[in-house]
Write a protein that holds these residues in place. Structure first.
Motif, PDB file in Angstrom:
ATOM      1  N   ASN A   1     -12.267   4.489  -1.401  1.00  0.00           N
ATOM      2  CA  ASN A   1     -12.836   3.140  -1.434  1.00  0.00           C
ATOM      3  C   ASN A   1     -14.340   3.282  -1.586  1.00  0.00           C
TER       4      ASN A   1
ATOM      5  N   LYS B   1     -16.473   1.013  -1.962  1.00  0.00           N
ATOM      6  CA  LYS B   1     -17.182  -0.145  -1.376  1.00  0.00           C
ATOM      7  C   LYS B   1     -18.255  -0.653  -2.353  1.00  0.00           C
TER       8      LYS B   1
ATOM      9  N   HIS C   1      -9.175  -5.257   3.994  1.00  0.00           N
ATOM     10  CA  HIS C   1     -10.050  -4.214   4.546  1.00  0.00           C
ATOM     11  C   HIS C   1     -10.826  -4.793   5.735  1.00  0.00           C
TER      12      HIS C   1
ATOM     13  N   GLU D   1     -13.805  -4.662   6.572  1.00  0.00           N
ATOM     14  CA  GLU D   1     -15.093  -5.301   6.253  1.00  0.00           C
ATOM     15  C   GLU D   1     -14.874  -6.711   5.720  1.00  0.00           C
TER      16      GLU D   1
ATOM     17  N   ALA E   1     -13.689   3.542  13.793  1.00  0.00           N
ATOM     18  CA  ALA E   1     -13.790   4.852  13.129  1.00  0.00           C
ATOM     19  C   ALA E   1     -14.313   4.727  11.695  1.00  0.00           C
ATOM     20  N   ILE E   2     -14.440   3.487  11.209  1.00  0.00           N
ATOM     21  CA  ILE E   2     -14.838   3.305   9.802  1.00  0.00           C
ATOM     22  C   ILE E   2     -16.343   3.425   9.644  1.00  0.00           C
ATOM     23  N   GLY E   3     -16.734   4.415   8.857  1.00  0.00           N
ATOM     24  CA  GLY E   3     -18.147   4.593   8.546  1.00  0.00           C
ATOM     25  C   GLY E   3     -18.996   5.011   9.743  1.00  0.00           C
TER      26      GLY E   3
ATOM     27  N   GLY F   1      -7.265   5.734   7.756  1.00  0.00           N
ATOM     28  CA  GLY F   1      -8.634   5.592   7.260  1.00  0.00           C
ATOM     29  C   GLY F   1      -9.598   5.477   8.417  1.00  0.00           C
ATOM     30  N   GLY F   2     -10.745   6.130   8.300  1.00  0.00           N
ATOM     31  CA  GLY F   2     -11.755   6.067   9.355  1.00  0.00           C
ATOM     32  C   GLY F   2     -12.431   7.409   9.478  1.00  0.00           C
ATOM     33  N   SER F   3     -13.536   7.578   8.719  1.00  0.00           N
ATOM     34  CA  SER F   3     -14.305   8.820   8.735  1.00  0.00           C
ATOM     35  C   SER F   3     -13.460  10.058   8.413  1.00  0.00           C
ATOM     36  N   ALA F   4     -12.490   9.876   7.516  1.00  0.00           N
ATOM     37  CA  ALA F   4     -11.736  11.043   7.030  1.00  0.00           C
ATOM     38  C   ALA F   4     -12.661  11.835   6.113  1.00  0.00           C
TER      39      ALA F   4
ATOM     40  N   LEU G   1      -7.142   6.755   3.367  1.00  0.00           N
ATOM     41  CA  LEU G   1      -8.025   5.834   2.655  1.00  0.00           C
ATOM     42  C   LEU G   1      -9.433   6.278   3.055  1.00  0.00           C
TER      43      LEU G   1
ATOM     44  N   GLY H   1     -13.595   6.333   2.698  1.00  0.00           N
ATOM     45  CA  GLY H   1     -14.799   5.618   2.295  1.00  0.00           C
ATOM     46  C   GLY H   1     -15.892   6.588   1.895  1.00  0.00           C
ATOM     47  N   GLY H   2     -16.792   6.871   2.829  1.00  0.00           N
ATOM     48  CA  GLY H   2     -17.965   7.698   2.548  1.00  0.00           C
ATOM     49  C   GLY H   2     -17.695   8.980   1.778  1.00  0.00           C
TER      50      GLY H   2
HETATM   51  C1  PEP Z   1     -12.906   2.726   4.437  1.00  0.00           C
HETATM   52  O1  PEP Z   1     -13.820   2.184   3.852  1.00  0.00           O
HETATM   53  O2  PEP Z   1     -11.756   2.283   4.324  1.00  0.00           O
HETATM   54  C2  PEP Z   1     -13.201   3.894   5.276  1.00  0.00           C
HETATM   55  C3  PEP Z   1     -12.221   4.448   5.938  1.00  0.00           C
HETATM   56  O3  PEP Z   1     -14.509   4.325   5.316  1.00  0.00           O
HETATM   57  P1  PEP Z   1     -15.027   5.729   5.932  1.00  0.00           P
HETATM   58  O4  PEP Z   1     -14.127   6.804   5.384  1.00  0.00           O
HETATM   59  O5  PEP Z   1     -16.430   5.850   5.426  1.00  0.00           O
HETATM   60  O6  PEP Z   1     -14.931   5.619   7.406  1.00  0.00           O
END
Ligand code: PEP
Length: 251
Positions: free
Chosen positions: A9, A11, A95, A97, A171-173, A211-214, A232, A234-235
Motif C-alpha cells: 500500500n 498510500k 483501511h 486511515e 502497529a500501522i506506520g 498488516g502493521g509495520s511488516a 499488507l 505500507g512503509g
Molecule cells: C498499511 O498501510 O496498511 C500498513 C500496514 O502500513 P505499515 O506497513 O507502514 O505499518
C-alpha cells in the motif's frame, strides 16, 4: 492450501518518476515469482503508469479506495467500473486511515466492498483495533463487529473475492509490529468467525493478511503463523529492496 498474498500500500506517496522506478525495480527483482500472489496499490493518478511499468510481470495492481456508485455526480470519486476499465485487479477497502482519519463508517465500507465485488474487483477488507481498544480487552469485539458489518449482505459466492487484512491500528506506520502470537490469535478468531458466518470451506479458503509495520526482518516469523496468509505492507513497500526481500522470504 492458501497461496500467500503480499500487497504493498503506497498510500499518498511517490511521484510520477518515483512510482515508475519503484514499479520497474520490483519487476526486475520479483516480476517472475509465481508462488506468491503480489500486488502494489499506488495512488489513483499513478495507476496507469504503474500498470504500464508492471507490464506482463506477475505483479498485479490495485487501488487504495473505491466509491460505491457506478457513475454520475460524485465529484472526486472513482468507481469500481472505472478501475476495472483500466485492468485493475484489487482494491483496498476500509483501511484504518480511511476509517479513522477520513471518517468512513462500517456502513460505507460495506457499500464499497459490495460495489467492488459487483464491479469485478478483488477487495482487501481491512479491520483492526485501536491501541486503547486492545488495552481495554476489546480487540475481538471490535474486529468481529467490523467484519460482520463490512461483510453484511455478502453471500458465500461473492465473499470468495475478498481478502481480509487484520491491521492493528497501533502497529500501522509505528514500527511496533504485533507479535506473531498476537497476530495468530486474531487471525484464528477471524477464521472461526468466517466459518460461523459462511462455512468451514469458505473459512479455509479465504486469505487473511497481517498488516502493521511488516518488514523484511519480521516477515518469516509472521508468515510462519498457520493463519497468516500474507501481508499488507505500507512503509516497506516503498523500497524495492525491502518489498522484494519480503517476497523472496515468502517464496
Ligand atoms: C498499511 O498501510 O496498511 C500498513 C500496514 O502500513 P505499515 O506497513 O507502514 O505499518
Amino acid at each position: 492450501m492458501r497461496k500467500p498474498f503480499i500487497a504493498g500500500n503506497w498510500k499518498m506517496n511517490t511521484s510520477h518518476q518515483a512510482a515508475k522506478s519503484l514499479a520497474s525495480g520490483l519487476v526486475d527483482q520479483i516480476g517472475n515469482v509465481t508462488t506468491v500472489d503480489m500486488a502494489v496499490c499506488p495512488p489513483f493518478v499513478y495507476l496507469q503508469l504503474v500498470a504500464k511499468a508492471l507490464g506482463s510481470s506477475n505483479i498485479a495492481f490495485g487501488a487504495q479506495d473505491v466509491y460505491f456508485e457506478r457513475n454520475g455526480a460524485f465529484t472526486g470519486e472513482i468507481s469500481a467500473e472505472m478501475l476495472k476499465d483500466i485492468c485493475c485487479t484489487y482494491v483496498i477497502v476500509g483501511h484504518s486511515e480511511r476509517r479513522h482519519v477520513i471518517g468512513e463508517t462500517d456502513e460505507l465500507i460495506n457499500k464499497k466492498l459490495s460495489a467492488a465485488i459487483n464491479g469485478g474487483l478483488l477487495p482487501i477488507l481491512c479491520v483492526g483495533e485501536l491501541h486503547e481498544e486492545r488495552e481495554a480487552g476489546k480487540t475481538d469485539e471490535v474486529v468481529v463487529n467490523q467484519l460482520k458489518k463490512g461483510l453484511a449482505g455478502i453471500c458465500k459466492e461473492r465473499v470468495q473475492a475478498v481478502t481480509i487484512a487484520y491491521e492493528p491500528v497501533w502497529a500501522i506506520g509505528t514500527g511496533k509490529t504485533a507479535t506473531s502470537d498476537q497476530a495468530q490469535e486474531v487471525h484464528a478468531m477471524i477464521r472461526k468467525l468466517l466459518a460461523e458466518m459462511y462455512d468451514e470451506s469458505i473459512a479455509q479458503e479465504l486469505r487473511i493478511q497481517y498488516g502493521g509495520s511488516a518488514k523484511p526482518s519480521n516477515t518469516a516469523e509472521l508468515m510462519a503463523c498457520p493463519d497468516v496468509d500474507g501481508l499488507l505492507v505500507g512503509g516497506a513497500s516503498l523500497k524495492v529492496e525491502d518489498f522484494s526481500a519480503m517476497i523472496k522470504t515468502v517464496e
